[in-house]
Design a protein around this motif. Structure first.
Motif, PDB file in Angstrom:
ATOM      1  N   ASP A  15      72.985  44.593  20.607  1.00 39.21           N
ATOM      2  CA  ASP A  15      72.090  45.249  19.652  1.00 39.21           C
ATOM      3  C   ASP A  15      71.803  46.700  20.052  1.00 39.21           C
ATOM      4  O   ASP A  15      71.729  47.582  19.201  1.00 39.21           O
ATOM      5  N   GLN A  72      61.993  36.309  16.454  1.00 38.10           N
ATOM      6  CA  GLN A  72      62.688  37.347  17.219  1.00 38.10           C
ATOM      7  C   GLN A  72      61.861  38.632  17.342  1.00 38.10           C
ATOM      8  O   GLN A  72      62.408  39.703  17.626  1.00 38.10           O
ATOM      9  N   TYR A  90      73.237  39.244  23.757  1.00 42.77           N
ATOM     10  CA  TYR A  90      72.765  39.543  22.398  1.00 42.77           C
ATOM     11  C   TYR A  90      72.058  40.910  22.363  1.00 42.77           C
ATOM     12  O   TYR A  90      72.362  41.767  21.532  1.00 42.77           O
ATOM     13  N   HIS A 137      67.799  32.217   8.138  1.00 42.09           N
ATOM     14  CA  HIS A 137      68.813  33.025   7.464  1.00 42.09           C
ATOM     15  C   HIS A 137      68.550  33.078   5.968  1.00 42.09           C
ATOM     16  O   HIS A 137      68.767  34.102   5.331  1.00 42.09           O
ATOM     17  N   TYR A 149      75.058  41.311   9.806  1.00 44.52           N
ATOM     18  CA  TYR A 149      75.431  41.386  11.227  1.00 44.52           C
ATOM     19  C   TYR A 149      75.664  39.967  11.733  1.00 44.52           C
ATOM     20  O   TYR A 149      74.744  39.288  12.185  1.00 44.52           O
ATOM     21  N   HIS A 198      62.443  40.108  20.756  1.00 51.96           N
ATOM     22  CA  HIS A 198      63.785  40.698  20.888  1.00 51.96           C
ATOM     23  C   HIS A 198      63.827  42.098  20.283  1.00 51.96           C
ATOM     24  O   HIS A 198      64.317  43.048  20.899  1.00 51.96           O
ATOM     25  N   ASN A 202      75.234  32.849  11.900  1.00 51.29           N
ATOM     26  CA  ASN A 202      76.160  32.697  13.010  1.00 51.29           C
ATOM     27  C   ASN A 202      77.318  31.826  12.578  1.00 51.29           C
ATOM     28  O   ASN A 202      77.118  30.757  11.999  1.00 51.29           O
ATOM     29  N   SER A 244      72.683  37.733   8.220  1.00 48.35           N
ATOM     30  CA  SER A 244      73.208  37.658   9.591  1.00 48.35           C
ATOM     31  C   SER A 244      73.289  36.253  10.187  1.00 48.35           C
ATOM     32  O   SER A 244      72.721  35.995  11.247  1.00 48.35           O
ATOM     33  N   VAL A 292      64.589  39.984  10.046  1.00 45.64           N
ATOM     34  CA  VAL A 292      64.822  38.888  10.986  1.00 45.64           C
ATOM     35  C   VAL A 292      63.518  38.101  11.180  1.00 45.64           C
ATOM     36  O   VAL A 292      62.429  38.683  11.179  1.00 45.64           O
ATOM     37  N   GLU A 349      69.696  45.540   7.185  1.00 42.23           N
ATOM     38  CA  GLU A 349      70.496  44.496   7.828  1.00 42.23           C
ATOM     39  C   GLU A 349      69.819  43.168   7.551  1.00 42.23           C
ATOM     40  O   GLU A 349      68.658  42.973   7.914  1.00 42.23           O
ATOM     41  N   TYR A 366      65.618  45.853   9.987  1.00 40.16           N
ATOM     42  CA  TYR A 366      66.158  44.572  10.430  1.00 40.16           C
ATOM     43  C   TYR A 366      65.316  43.483   9.796  1.00 40.16           C
ATOM     44  O   TYR A 366      64.115  43.408  10.054  1.00 40.16           O
TER      45      TYR A 366
END
Ligand code: ARG
Length: 649
Positions: free
Chosen positions: A387, A411, A383, A172, A198, A414, A163, A161, A407, A158, A405
């Motif tokens: 997930d 994060q 959020y 990103h 995502y 998270h 926004n 992603s 990212v 993934e 992931y």
């Protein structure tokens, strides 16, 4: 099987009767596996130590001055007082071998040099035969490497992603670059990879956006430039909403003051109520509520924003050689899945109610994980909630063995919370299959400088810069067939290589001048190295046309490569399959990139010593075979990174 056959016959001519192999090694794909197995076999015989211990002790050297393989005597796990002496014994006892030139001891380190002639004749044809897949080891992703019929392991990567209606920021960009690389890497390693995007496409802000579009939107602009236009609309409506918020605060204060003085505040109260009832915020809330209830008009408008944005994203990703198998997003997570997750969390006493919200107290696992809210007071999801539910949905859909992931490290918390909650819910295996590949920040890429906002803008700016750099060499520039396209590819390479140069976790500074330079370890430099190798082939075939019909893998006599620069180049080529395997462990693009720069440095030291035109026919063929193998290896490495190697620039 074919490769093993050729290898067997080749080794037989050297006096080795069968291809030596340790379990989980691929001598036909990886020259270093062959050498390690061979040396381990000999050492095991001469020392009496099990080859299972010897094999992993043999390591590829980092510097060619240290030979090709090295082994710390201590790594053989023998009870010896004097390791230096042990090392010397090992070296002295090492038998003659058709593959090994010499064994040298440095302190307690034993170093092995490969004989150059068998090395060149083994490696160069192997590269040429394997071609576009040289170095890739597609056994890695097999469920059972000894039985391909059992199928491949399934992976989800993934990445990117972004926004919708928000800028495509540096995080990103890095996710796109690193994720694209990982997907290519695991693909080449034989995994069945699903590339997933995502999208951040759900939440009250899409209510805000719809309200904003009503006021400021233009159908024409939306179709022309959906991402940019939606962002503009969002900025405008957000400003209104902020003003309203400020106004409300101000009104509340005034009302309080009036009331304290026992004065009439009804006018102001009416004004306040008006904003509360009909302001952007409330309208957006109502709008989003209609969306969550599945109301078709509201959903239809939102879906159009989403679809148009995706369409546009697809074009930009294509510029980067990236395509997705699944455009998922926060909006796609089903209520049922979230309800189910909530039920499991409640039943397993993972969650608790706190001030009307539902939270998970993770401090009992680790203080750092804190407390995470999984359901707001008003019953809406977050959020994190989405997930949690998305993991099970993805498992249902893909039955993945591994999910990565990609990212930003902002994060970290998270994702750590997400994985821990899954574990607490009893999904231990699922949690273990998930991993977070993180990365640091890009500095100096502010919107103010006009360098960044949307991916397209970034790529455009760099392409323009590259175009300028290309124009500065007028003679060369004129030979490039499609300079605009080439500038675009070079610009993208510049951005990507700069991004992948350091370890992922390091921050770096976005430096346009530095990254677009042809000198130093940059993207354009790698592209230049590739283009130069292509031009060698072009020049030779122009001068000696029959070369085009010769199968270099079988016809070239590689024993004619005797120059130390040429041998060093072959040693680099031999290392690529091993680097590839190592990259699966590090998951760092820099593992590949550092190697490619070493390879290109070895190349630039070779050109003066190994000229092609003007040399004897046999020598010419041998050198051409070597350069062709180098081009192929460089090309394969670049493609794993996601770069598009150019043939001219
Ligand atoms: N859209 C998010 C952002 O821009 C990134 C999504 C990361 N992936 C995830 N499964 N949470 O911050």
């Amino acid at each position: 099987a074919k490769a093993v056959e050729t290898l067997t016959s080749k080794l037989q001519t050297l006096g080795i009767n069968e291809v030596p192999a340790e379990p989980n090694t691929y001598p036909a794909l990886n020259p270093f596996d062959l050498y390690r197995s061979h040396v381990a076999g000999l050492l095991s015989k001469s020392t009496g130590i099990d080859s299972k211990i010897v094999y992993p002790a043999l390591q590829r050297t980092v510097k060619t001055e240290h030979g090709d393989l090295q082994m710390a005597a201590a790594a053989l796990r023998q009870k010896r007082k004097d390791m230096k002496e042990f090392a010397k014994e090992i070296a002295d006892g090492f038998p003659e071998s058709p593959l090994i030139e010499k064994v040298v001891v440095m302190d307690a380190l034993v170093m092995f040099w490969f004989k150059s002639q068998p090395l060149t004749s083994l490696v160069v044809p192997a590269v040429l035969k394997a071609g576009a897949s040289y170095g890739f080891n597609n056994f890695q992703g097999l469920r059972d490497p000894s039985d391909p019929s059992k199928g491949r392991k399934k992976m989800i990567v993934e990445f990117s992603s972004p926004n919708i209606a928000k800028p495509f920021h540096a995080g990103h960009l890095r996710s796109t670059i690193i994720g694209g690389f990982l997907a290519n890497l695991y693909d080449a390693a034989g995994w069945d990879v699903t590339r997933m995007n995502y999208l951040g496409d759900w939440g009250k802000q899409y209510g805000v956006l719809a309200i904003g579009f009503d006021l400021y939107g233009s159908e024409e602009e939306l179709v022309k430039n959906p991402i940019g236009h939606l962002y503009d609309v969002y900025v405008k409506i957000s400003a209104v909403s902020r003003e309203e918020g400020d106004k409300m605060k101000e009104l509340k204060q005034k009302i309080e003051e009036l009331k304290k003085e026992d004065k009439d505040a009804s006018e102001l109260e009416k004004e306040l109520q008006e904003i509360a009832d009909n302001g952007v915020d409330e309208k957006a809330r109502k709008y989003f509520k209609r969306m969550t209830e599945g109301e078709s008009v509201a959903l239809g408008i939102w879906r159009r924003f989403r679809d148009l944005s995706i369409e546009k994203y697809k074009k930009t990703y294509a510029r980067l050689n990236i395509r997705y198998d699944d455009y998922s997003g926060e909006s796609q997570v089903k209520d049922e899945s979230m309800d189910h997750a909530a039920k499991v969390m409640e039943e397993k006493k993972v969650s608790e109610i706190s001030e009307g919200a539902i939270i998970v107290d993770l401090t009992k696992y680790s203080k750092k994980l804190g407390k995470a809210v999984v359901r707001k007071k008003d019953g809406t999801s977050l959020y994190l909630t989405r997930d949690i539910a998305a993991v099970s949905e993805r498992f249902e859909k893909y039955k993945f063995d591994k999910m990565i992931y990609v990212v930003a490290s902002q994060q970290d918390l998270h994702l750590a919370q997400l994985f821990k909650i899954l574990e607490a819910m009893g999904y231990k295996e699922l949690a273990a299959a998930c991993s977070h590949v993180n990365f640091g920040m890009v500095l100096g890429m502010s919107t103010r400088k006009g360098t960044a906002k949307f991916l397209d803008d970034i790529l455009e700016t760099v392409a323009e810069k590259m175009h300028e750099v290309m124009k500065s060499n007028q003679a060369k520039y004129e030979q490039v067939a499609d300079p605009e396209k080439t500038a675009d590819v070079l610009g993208i390479s510049a951005v990507m290589v700069q991004d992948m140069k350091g370890k992922r976790i390091n921050n770096y500074t976005f430096d346009m001048d530095r990254m677009t330079s042809f000198e130093g370890d940059t993207g354009p430099y790698l592209q230049y190295a590739h283009a130069r190798l292509c031009s060698i082939t072009r020049k030779v075939t122009a001068a000696v046309p029959e070369v085009a019909n010769i199968d270099l893998a079988t016809a070239a006599d590689l024993t004619l490569i005797t120059e130390p620069q040429g041998i060093d180049l072959v040693r680099q080529l031999a290392a690529w399959p091993d680097i590839f395997i190592n990259t699966l462990k590090t998951q760092e693009p820099t593992t590949v990139l550092t190697y490619l720069f070493k390879l290109t440095h070895a190349l630039s030291s070779s050109y003066d010593h190994l000229q092609i035109l003007g040399s004897e026919r046999e020598t010419m063929l041998a050198r051409l075979a070597l350069y062709t193998a180098a081009r192929q290896t460089l090309n394969n490495g670049m493609r794993i990174l996601g770069l598009s190697p150019v043939e001219r620039m």
